[in-house]
Design a protein around this motif. Structure first.
Motif, PDB file in Angstrom:
ATOM      1  N   SER A   2      12.708 -21.687  -3.769  1.00 18.63           N
ATOM      2  CA  SER A   2      12.627 -22.529  -2.581  1.00 18.63           C
ATOM      3  C   SER A   2      11.325 -22.274  -1.854  1.00 18.63           C
ATOM      4  O   SER A   2      10.702 -21.232  -1.989  1.00 18.63           O
ATOM      5  CB  SER A   2      13.806 -22.261  -1.650  1.00 18.63           C
ATOM      6  N   GLU A   3      10.930 -23.279  -1.126  1.00 18.07           N
ATOM      7  CA  GLU A   3       9.734 -23.173  -0.312  1.00 18.07           C
ATOM      8  C   GLU A   3      10.047 -23.840   1.012  1.00 18.07           C
ATOM      9  O   GLU A   3      10.382 -25.030   1.046  1.00 18.07           O
ATOM     10  CB  GLU A   3       8.565 -23.873  -1.000  1.00 18.07           C
ATOM     11  N   ARG A   4      10.018 -23.063   2.073  1.00 20.07           N
ATOM     12  CA  ARG A   4      10.340 -23.572   3.405  1.00 20.07           C
ATOM     13  C   ARG A   4      11.701 -24.249   3.440  1.00 20.07           C
ATOM     14  O   ARG A   4      11.870 -25.298   4.034  1.00 20.07           O
ATOM     15  CB  ARG A   4       9.257 -24.520   3.895  1.00 20.07           C
ATOM     16  N   GLY A   5      12.663 -23.672   2.758  1.00 24.58           N
ATOM     17  CA  GLY A   5      14.021 -24.179   2.795  1.00 24.58           C
ATOM     18  C   GLY A   5      14.340 -25.250   1.778  1.00 24.58           C
ATOM     19  O   GLY A   5      15.493 -25.571   1.567  1.00 24.58           O
ATOM     20  N   GLU A   6      13.333 -25.831   1.129  1.00 23.92           N
ATOM     21  CA  GLU A   6      13.598 -26.862   0.131  1.00 23.92           C
ATOM     22  C   GLU A   6      13.776 -26.220  -1.240  1.00 23.92           C
ATOM     23  O   GLU A   6      13.013 -25.353  -1.631  1.00 23.92           O
ATOM     24  CB  GLU A   6      12.443 -27.867   0.067  1.00 23.92           C
ATOM     25  N   VAL A   7      14.775 -26.650  -1.956  1.00 27.85           N
ATOM     26  CA  VAL A   7      15.052 -26.130  -3.286  1.00 27.85           C
ATOM     27  C   VAL A   7      14.083 -26.764  -4.279  1.00 27.85           C
ATOM     28  O   VAL A   7      13.839 -27.964  -4.256  1.00 27.85           O
ATOM     29  CB  VAL A   7      16.513 -26.444  -3.686  1.00 27.85           C
ATOM     30  N   ILE A   8      13.536 -25.940  -5.166  1.00 25.97           N
ATOM     31  CA  ILE A   8      12.607 -26.419  -6.185  1.00 25.97           C
ATOM     32  C   ILE A   8      13.277 -26.289  -7.545  1.00 25.97           C
ATOM     33  O   ILE A   8      13.565 -25.186  -8.007  1.00 25.97           O
ATOM     34  CB  ILE A   8      11.294 -25.609  -6.160  1.00 25.97           C
ATOM     35  N   TYR A   9      13.539 -27.431  -8.178  1.00 24.47           N
ATOM     36  CA  TYR A   9      14.152 -27.450  -9.505  1.00 24.47           C
ATOM     37  C   TYR A   9      13.076 -27.356 -10.575  1.00 24.47           C
ATOM     38  O   TYR A   9      11.956 -27.825 -10.379  1.00 24.47           O
ATOM     39  CB  TYR A   9      14.933 -28.763  -9.718  1.00 24.47           C
ATOM     40  N   ASP A  10      13.427 -26.778 -11.729  1.00 23.27           N
ATOM     41  CA  ASP A  10      12.487 -26.741 -12.842  1.00 23.27           C
ATOM     42  C   ASP A  10      12.595 -28.035 -13.655  1.00 23.27           C
ATOM     43  O   ASP A  10      13.284 -28.982 -13.255  1.00 23.27           O
ATOM     44  CB  ASP A  10      12.680 -25.481 -13.702  1.00 23.27           C
ATOM     45  N   GLU A  11      11.955 -28.078 -14.818  1.00 14.44           N
ATOM     46  CA  GLU A  11      11.927 -29.286 -15.651  1.00 14.44           C
ATOM     47  C   GLU A  11      13.301 -29.659 -16.208  1.00 14.44           C
ATOM     48  O   GLU A  11      13.517 -30.786 -16.644  1.00 14.44           O
ATOM     49  CB  GLU A  11      10.919 -29.140 -16.798  1.00 14.44           C
ATOM     50  N   ASN A  12      14.275 -28.738 -16.176  1.00 13.31           N
ATOM     51  CA  ASN A  12      15.642 -29.006 -16.632  1.00 13.31           C
ATOM     52  C   ASN A  12      16.576 -29.351 -15.473  1.00 13.31           C
ATOM     53  O   ASN A  12      17.790 -29.343 -15.640  1.00 13.31           O
ATOM     54  CB  ASN A  12      16.213 -27.784 -17.368  1.00 13.31           C
ATOM     55  N   ASN A  13      16.003 -29.613 -14.296  1.00 11.63           N
ATOM     56  CA  ASN A  13      16.792 -29.844 -13.081  1.00 11.63           C
ATOM     57  C   ASN A  13      17.676 -28.642 -12.762  1.00 11.63           C
ATOM     58  O   ASN A  13      18.813 -28.777 -12.320  1.00 11.63           O
ATOM     59  CB  ASN A  13      17.633 -31.119 -13.181  1.00 11.63           C
ATOM     60  N   TYR A  14      17.136 -27.451 -12.993  1.00 11.63           N
ATOM     61  CA  TYR A  14      17.848 -26.191 -12.798  1.00 11.63           C
ATOM     62  C   TYR A  14      17.185 -25.371 -11.703  1.00 11.63           C
ATOM     63  O   TYR A  14      15.957 -25.339 -11.578  1.00 11.63           O
ATOM     64  CB  TYR A  14      17.834 -25.385 -14.102  1.00 11.63           C
ATOM     65  N   VAL A  15      18.032 -24.709 -10.916  1.00  8.86           N
ATOM     66  CA  VAL A  15      17.547 -23.747  -9.939  1.00  8.86           C
ATOM     67  C   VAL A  15      18.532 -22.580  -9.906  1.00  8.86           C
ATOM     68  O   VAL A  15      19.723 -22.757 -10.133  1.00  8.86           O
ATOM     69  CB  VAL A  15      17.394 -24.371  -8.525  1.00  8.86           C
ATOM     70  N   LYS A  16      18.007 -21.400  -9.656  1.00  5.41           N
ATOM     71  CA  LYS A  16      18.830 -20.206  -9.557  1.00  5.41           C
ATOM     72  C   LYS A  16      18.836 -19.760  -8.095  1.00  5.41           C
ATOM     73  O   LYS A  16      17.789 -19.536  -7.502  1.00  5.41           O
ATOM     74  CB  LYS A  16      18.251 -19.118 -10.453  1.00  5.41           C
ATOM     75  N   LEU A  17      20.034 -19.669  -7.522  1.00  5.99           N
ATOM     76  CA  LEU A  17      20.200 -19.192  -6.159  1.00  5.99           C
ATOM     77  C   LEU A  17      20.694 -17.756  -6.207  1.00  5.99           C
ATOM     78  O   LEU A  17      21.335 -17.348  -7.170  1.00  5.99           O
ATOM     79  CB  LEU A  17      21.201 -20.070  -5.399  1.00  5.99           C
ATOM     80  N   TYR A  18      20.449 -17.012  -5.148  1.00  2.17           N
ATOM     81  CA  TYR A  18      20.744 -15.590  -5.176  1.00  2.17           C
ATOM     82  C   TYR A  18      21.847 -15.190  -4.227  1.00  2.17           C
ATOM     83  O   TYR A  18      22.749 -15.955  -3.959  1.00  2.17           O
ATOM     84  CB  TYR A  18      19.465 -14.792  -4.930  1.00  2.17           C
ATOM     85  N   ALA A  19      21.755 -14.010  -3.671  1.00  2.00           N
ATOM     86  CA  ALA A  19      22.851 -13.345  -2.966  1.00  2.00           C
ATOM     87  C   ALA A  19      23.238 -13.968  -1.623  1.00  2.00           C
ATOM     88  O   ALA A  19      24.177 -13.507  -1.011  1.00  2.00           O
ATOM     89  CB  ALA A  19      22.500 -11.877  -2.766  1.00  2.00           C
ATOM     90  N   ASN A  20      22.574 -14.980  -1.154  1.00  5.18           N
ATOM     91  CA  ASN A  20      22.947 -15.609   0.103  1.00  5.18           C
ATOM     92  C   ASN A  20      24.403 -16.060   0.025  1.00  5.18           C
ATOM     93  O   ASN A  20      24.836 -16.616  -0.980  1.00  5.18           O
ATOM     94  CB  ASN A  20      22.030 -16.805   0.386  1.00  5.18           C
ATOM     95  N   LYS A  21      25.159 -15.854   1.064  1.00  2.00           N
ATOM     96  CA  LYS A  21      26.589 -16.193   1.075  1.00  2.00           C
ATOM     97  C   LYS A  21      26.831 -17.674   1.384  1.00  2.00           C
ATOM     98  O   LYS A  21      27.959 -18.132   1.363  1.00  2.00           O
ATOM     99  CB  LYS A  21      27.346 -15.333   2.086  1.00  2.00           C
ATOM    100  N   ARG A  22      25.781 -18.414   1.693  1.00  2.00           N
ATOM    101  CA  ARG A  22      25.905 -19.834   1.993  1.00  2.00           C
ATOM    102  C   ARG A  22      25.085 -20.661   1.017  1.00  2.00           C
ATOM    103  O   ARG A  22      24.047 -20.232   0.553  1.00  2.00           O
ATOM    104  CB  ARG A  22      25.399 -20.149   3.394  1.00  2.00           C
ATOM    105  N   ILE A  23      25.583 -21.864   0.777  1.00  2.00           N
ATOM    106  CA  ILE A  23      24.820 -22.854   0.013  1.00  2.00           C
ATOM    107  C   ILE A  23      24.576 -24.020   0.967  1.00  2.00           C
ATOM    108  O   ILE A  23      25.534 -24.611   1.489  1.00  2.00           O
ATOM    109  CB  ILE A  23      25.602 -23.338  -1.219  1.00  2.00           C
ATOM    110  N   TYR A  24      23.339 -24.319   1.225  1.00  2.00           N
ATOM    111  CA  TYR A  24      22.970 -25.439   2.082  1.00  2.00           C
ATOM    112  C   TYR A  24      22.893 -26.681   1.214  1.00  2.00           C
ATOM    113  O   TYR A  24      21.895 -26.953   0.560  1.00  2.00           O
ATOM    114  CB  TYR A  24      21.658 -25.141   2.804  1.00  2.00           C
TER     115      TYR A  24
END
Length: 178
Positions: free
Chosen positions: A150-172
Motif C-alpha cells: 500500500s501507498e498512502r492507504g491505497e492497496v497496490i495489486y500486482d499483475e495477478n490482481n493479488y495483494v498480501k495484507l499483514y497483521a492489521n486487525k482491520r480490513i478497509y
C-alpha cells in the motif's frame, strides 16, 4: 429491482453464508479480521465461506481426494472466503485466504478464481447475471514481507490482481475496490 448481490444470494447455498458482514474468521489459523466497510451498506455486500474446515460439506464430490481416496493434490482446494461487493456500479469479487506462518496464500487464491468464473459463466448463460465483475485476490498473513502492498492507504495489486495484507486487525474494504 434485484441487484447482483440479491442474485448472488439466490445462487449460493446458505450453508456457506458467513455469519457476519463485519468479521471474517479462520478458526484453524486462529485469525480474525474486522471489515471496516465505510460507505458500503448491508445490501451491497455478500460474504460466503468457501473452505469449511471441520464441517464436512464436500464442494467437489465428483473429484477424488480425501484421507481414504487420494486424488491429485490441490484439486479440492479453495480459498477461505469470497466477498461480493457492489460499489459505485461495479461488482467486485474479493477472494480471501488467511494463512499463519510462511505458506503463501496465492496458490489457493489462484485455484479458486476458476470456480468463481464457472459460477458466473453459468449464471450469465442462464441470463441471471449480465454484468462483468473484477476479481481481486487478497492474502492475509501474520508474516511481514518486504513487498509494497500500500501507498498512502491505497492497496497496490500486482499483475495477478493479488495483494498480501499483514497483521492489521482491520480490513478497509473500500481501499480494496479499484
Amino acid at each position: 429491482m434485484e441487484t447482483e448481490i440479491d442474485i448472488i444470494h439466490r445462487i449460493f447455498n446458505d450453508n456457506y453464508k458467513n455469519e457476519s458482514l463485519d468479521v471474517i474468521r479462520e478458526d484453524n489459523e486462529h485469525m480474525q479480521r474486522v471489515l471496516y466497510r465505510g460507505s458500503i451498506n448491508d445490501d451491497s455486500i455478500a460474504i460466503y465461506r468457501l473452505d469449511l474446515n471441520g464441517v464436512h460439506l464436500d464442494m467437489f464430490p465428483y473429484l477424488k481426494g480425501d484421507s481414504e481416496v487420494h486424488g491429485l493434490k490441490g484439486m479440492k482446494r479453495v480459498c477461505d472466503f469470497v466477498l461480493f461487493v457492489l460499489h459505485r456500479g461495479e461488482l467486485f469479487v474479493l477472494l480471501i485466504e488467511m494463512k499463519k506462518g510462511k505458506d503463501s496464500p496465492l496458490e489457493q487464491l489462484q485455484v479458486s478464481e476458476p470456480l468463481i468464473d464457472f459460477i458466473f459463466s453459468r449464471a450469465k448463460l442462464l441470463n441471471y447475471l449480465t454484468s462483468d465483475y473484477k476479481v481481486r485476490k487478497i492474502g492475509i498473513t501474520d508474516i511481514v514481507d518486504k513487498r509494497k502492498t500500500s501507498e498512502r492507504g491505497e492497496v497496490i495489486y500486482d499483475e495477478n490482481n493479488y495483494v498480501k495484507l499483514y497483521a492489521n486487525k482491520r480490513i478497509y474494504l473500500e481501499r480494496l475496490l479499484h
